[in-house]
Design an enzyme around this catalytic site. Structure first.
Site, PDB file in Angstrom:
ATOM      1  N   GLU A  73       0.922  -1.275   0.103  1.00 16.11           N
ATOM      2  CA  GLU A  73      -0.122   0.063   0.017  1.00 16.11           C
ATOM      3  C   GLU A  73       0.924   1.143  -0.138  1.00 16.11           C
ATOM      4  OE1 GLU A  73      -3.028  -0.153  -0.508  1.00 16.11           O
ATOM      5  OE2 GLU A  73      -3.752  -2.091  -0.035  1.00 16.11           O
ATOM      6  N   CYS A 106      -6.965  -2.112   8.635  1.00 18.56           N
ATOM      7  CA  CYS A 106      -5.592  -1.815   8.004  1.00 18.56           C
ATOM      8  C   CYS A 106      -5.200  -0.481   7.881  1.00 18.56           C
ATOM      9  CB  CYS A 106      -5.606  -2.879   6.676  1.00 18.56           C
ATOM     10  SG  CYS A 106      -5.698  -4.618   7.092  1.00 18.56           S
ATOM     11  N   HIS A 123      -0.884  -5.504   1.763  1.00 19.07           N
ATOM     12  CA  HIS A 123      -2.098  -6.291   1.629  1.00 19.07           C
ATOM     13  C   HIS A 123      -2.051  -7.772   1.148  1.00 19.07           C
ATOM     14  CE1 HIS A 123      -5.567  -3.433   2.959  1.00 19.07           C
ATOM     15  NE2 HIS A 123      -5.928  -4.569   3.495  1.00 19.07           N
TER      16      HIS A 123
HETATM   17  N1  PCA Z   1      -7.540  -7.005   7.127  1.00 20.49           N
HETATM   18  C1  PCA Z   1      -8.418  -5.808   7.275  1.00 20.49           C
HETATM   19  C2  PCA Z   1      -8.329  -5.576   8.895  1.00 20.49           C
HETATM   20  C3  PCA Z   1      -7.626  -6.749   9.502  1.00 20.49           C
HETATM   21  C4  PCA Z   1      -7.148  -7.580   8.033  1.00 20.49           C
HETATM   22  O1  PCA Z   1      -6.340  -8.416   8.165  1.00 20.49           O
HETATM   23  C5  PCA Z   1      -8.430  -4.851   6.483  1.00 20.49           C
HETATM   24  O2  PCA Z   1      -8.014  -4.795   5.284  1.00 20.49           O
HETATM   25  O3  PCA Z   1      -8.630  -3.449   6.849  1.00 20.49           O
END
Ligand code: PCA
Length: 194
Positions: free
Chosen positions: A91, A147, A169
């Site tokens: 990200e 996240c 991610h």
């Molecule tokens: N994914 C979520 C929150 C925790 C996770 O592993 C997200 O993409 O915000």
């Protein structure tokens, strides 16, 4: 992990890796499993500590901040799962928004903005060009859930203190890209310290 490894992290330019625990729709979070699996590892000579963070609006950022304060890592690499994604993505941005979505404790965020007087968005300080590869791309949308929230808070509060700080991610299914990001970042850190 023991205090010896934690001391090594503070003294030797180590890397804190975080992943998340379960949340509504994801009973078994692969990001938390990955973070736990690398706790105590050495990658390219870089000491790694792994921590699992609760998916809760009130506890997630305090847990990351407490781990950074206790361990004093040189860099913070955070992972989370994105159920719709097909590949690992670094990200490049986090936004100052909190979506009205229930967390693992059934709570909603207290405010629509994460940091009321903060900027609209912050860029990652990860060396993302060095992290991308066959199994790893980039994204400019970290979402509006936990996240994005921990990433925005970490960059806002710690961005200047840490050499590298950012978020990745991962898809729900296993892919070598998850470990590849860690290996590539450790490589950058190892090369920078010689
Ligand atoms: N994914 C979520 C929150 C925790 C996770 O592993 C997200 O993409 O915000």
């Amino acid at each position: 992990m023991g205090t010896d490894a934690a001391r090594a992290l503070a003294d030797a330019g180590g890397l804190l890796v975080t992943g998340f625990g379960p949340f509504p729709g994801v009973a078994d979070n692969p990001s938390g499993r990955f973070a736990a699996s690398v706790d105590g590892a050495r990658v390219d000579g870089v000491a790694v500590v792994g921590r699992v963070i609760p998916v809760e609006w009130s506890r997630a950022w305090p847990a990351v901040r407490a781990a950074v304060e206790a361990l004093r890592p040189a860099a913070l690499l955070m992972y989370g799962v994105a159920v719709q994604r097909q590949r690992v993505e670094v990200e490049r941005l986090a936004r100052n928004v909190a979506g009205r979505r229930l967390d693992a404790a059934g709570a909603l965020p207290p405010h629509a903005r994460l940091v009321p007087d903060g900027p609209a968005a912050l860029p990652t300080t990860l060396p993302w060009r060095d992290l991308v590869g066959p199994a790893v791309g980039v994204s400019d949308d970290a979402g509006d859930y936990l996240c994005n929230a921990v990433t925005f808070h970490a960059m806002h509060a710690l961005g200047e203190r840490l050499r590298f700080c950012g978020f990745v991610h991962i898809p729900p299914s296993p892919t070598p890209g998850v470990r590849a990001v860690l290996v590539r970042l450790a490589g950058v850190m190892a090369r920078a310290s010689v």
